[in-house]
Scaffold this active site. Structure first.
Site, PDB file in Angstrom:
ATOM      1  N   SER A   1       8.109  -3.176  -1.483  1.00 60.22           N
ATOM      2  CA  SER A   1       7.818  -4.603  -1.563  1.00 60.22           C
ATOM      3  C   SER A   1       8.732  -5.280  -2.570  1.00 60.22           C
ATOM      4  CB  SER A   1       6.351  -4.839  -1.977  1.00 60.22           C
ATOM      5  OG  SER A   1       5.460  -4.272  -1.047  1.00 60.22           O
TER       6      SER A   1
ATOM      7  N   ASP B   1       6.782  -8.793   1.225  1.00 60.92           N
ATOM      8  CA  ASP B   1       7.864  -9.654   0.742  1.00 60.92           C
ATOM      9  C   ASP B   1       7.298 -11.040   0.474  1.00 60.92           C
ATOM     10  OD1 ASP B   1       9.800  -7.521   1.401  1.00 60.92           O
ATOM     11  OD2 ASP B   1       9.266  -8.043   3.454  1.00 60.92           O
TER      12      ASP B   1
ATOM     13  N   SER C   1       6.459  -3.221   4.099  1.00 57.45           N
ATOM     14  CA  SER C   1       6.942  -3.969   2.942  1.00 57.45           C
ATOM     15  C   SER C   1       6.161  -5.265   2.766  1.00 57.45           C
ATOM     16  CB  SER C   1       8.434  -4.304   3.112  1.00 57.45           C
ATOM     17  OG  SER C   1       8.951  -4.923   1.949  1.00 57.45           O
TER      18      SER C   1
END
Length: 385
Positions: free
Chosen positions: A263, A303, A301
């Site tokens: 991340s 983001d 992830s």
């Protein structure tokens, strides 16, 4: 060329507890910012410090916890201004690229377009303690004696490769120290605070920051960015395929692995008078800066971008919250230079997070094995560039 070096002794000063020979930091291991390596994304000039603190009033604080053979974590606090943030809220917005994350406070910011507390960054499983710390810290501020609702802003990345994340070792008091440590001026980068246990592109990630200043003809505004990098993909620097050339990248050999997972938290500050609507547009451009570094924005992830304006005329004071809005804000047709500044500063902040990091060794509590995440090899990067 300016090169920063730190020995094991210097690192120990910033830590709570440091076992011998666990954090491998060579006395010759270079800690160098992107510009000292000749990497200067874009065309706009930086602020004096090339940091988020170039935006007047913004302060940053860290708490780093390195203890035993498996605890490598911390907290990083970002404060929009030095006053009572709850009473003097700032317009803000959040943007999600891929939403595999545990962002706290998102719904109220999206609904009201403002933040009323500092921002804390930490590891995934310590979000609860961080939120509690912000609530306690906010309630204790003079003038907040009658406050009965607080929307804490906490971002996270998962540092479990290098940290005993299941232990939830960061206490509320530790988070409060990060808040109390916040100051303007030079921002510590690399293996510090919330970046202590992070990994980016298979190398050591961390905290990074950068800024851009528009010319007076375009408003003279400053944009500053701070990142907590912990993601993957195929690293590019200044357009050069660093990860590919160094043989470390996602899908190498077309095998099924999770090297692109992770991340990144991106915090964007500006002194341009913006509404929350245009702050959301500004935050979206940080994703472009992220993309330029080679991010895969993988399924695993998270983001996230948080953006805010510190301009006094757009602060939502107690009196203004009961009045019709009547402030001059940057119009849509004048936003593009701010977009460019955000893209450039985000890209460079990520590079700084990698270049200022240090090699870290830890015992992975899940596998029981020792893990070493090396810093990006600067000499090899120099040769490629």
């Amino acid at each position: 060329m300016k090169i920063r070096t730190k020995s094991l002794l210097i690192l120990a000063i910033t830590c709570i507890s440091l076992p011998s020979l666990v954090i491998k930091v060579s006395a010759q291991e270079q800690q160098i910012r992107a510009r000292d390596l000749g990497i200067s994304p874009g065309i706009l000039p930086t602020g004096k410090l090339n940091a988020i603190t170039d935006v007047t009033g913004v302060s940053v604080g860290h708490f780093t916890l390195i203890k035993g053979d498996s605890i490598r974590t911390g907290a990083t606090a970002v404060l929009p201004h030095s006053g009572n943030i709850y009473q003097n809220k700032v317009p803000a917005a959040m943007v999600i690229g891929n939403g595999f994350g545990k962002m706290t406070g998102y719904s109220q910011v999206s609904e009201l377009g403002e933040i009323e507390t500092p921002i804390l960054l930490t590891n995934t499983l310590n979000v609860g303690n961080a939120a509690n710390a912000i609530v306690q810290w906010t309630l204790a501020q003079p003038g907040n004696e009658k406050v009965r609702s607080v929307n804490p802003i906490v971002g996270e990345t998962n540092d479990s490769k290098l940290n005993d994340i299941r232990g939830q070792h960061l206490t509320s008091n530790m988070f409060k120290q990060a808040l109390d440590n916040a100051k303007t001026g030079i921002v510590k980068e690399g293996t510090v605070g919330a970046g202590t246990g992070t990994v980016a592109f298979g190398w050591k990630g961390g905290i990074g920051t950068s800024s851009r200043v528009l010319p007076q003809s375009l408003g003279g505004y400053t944009v500053g960015v701070l990142v907590q990098s912990n993601y993957g993909g195929i690293l590019q620097m200044n357009g050069v395929e660093v990860g590919k050339n160094l043989g470390q990248y996602y899908l190498k050999g077309k095998i099924n692995n999770d090297s692109a997972d992770g991340s990144i938290m991106m915090v964007v500050a500006t002194d341009a008078p913006l509404s929350d609507r245009n702050l959301k547009r500004l935050a979206t451009r940080a994703m472009t800066g992220l993309a330029r570094t080679g991010s895969s924005m993988s399924n695993g992830s998270g983001d996230y971008v948080i953006s805010f304006s510190v301009a006094e005329q757009v602060r939502r004071t107690k009196s203004r919250r009961n009045q019709m809005s009547s402030f001059a804000e940057v119009p849509n047709n004048k936003m593009t230079p701010l977009f460019q500044a955000t893209i450039e500063a985000t890209e460079e902040a990520i590079y700084n997070s990698l270049l200022m990091a240090t090699t870290v060794t830890s015992k992975n509590v899940i596998s029981g094995k020792s893990v070493t995440i090396h810093k990006l090899p600067i000499d090899k990067v120099k040769a490629l560039l």
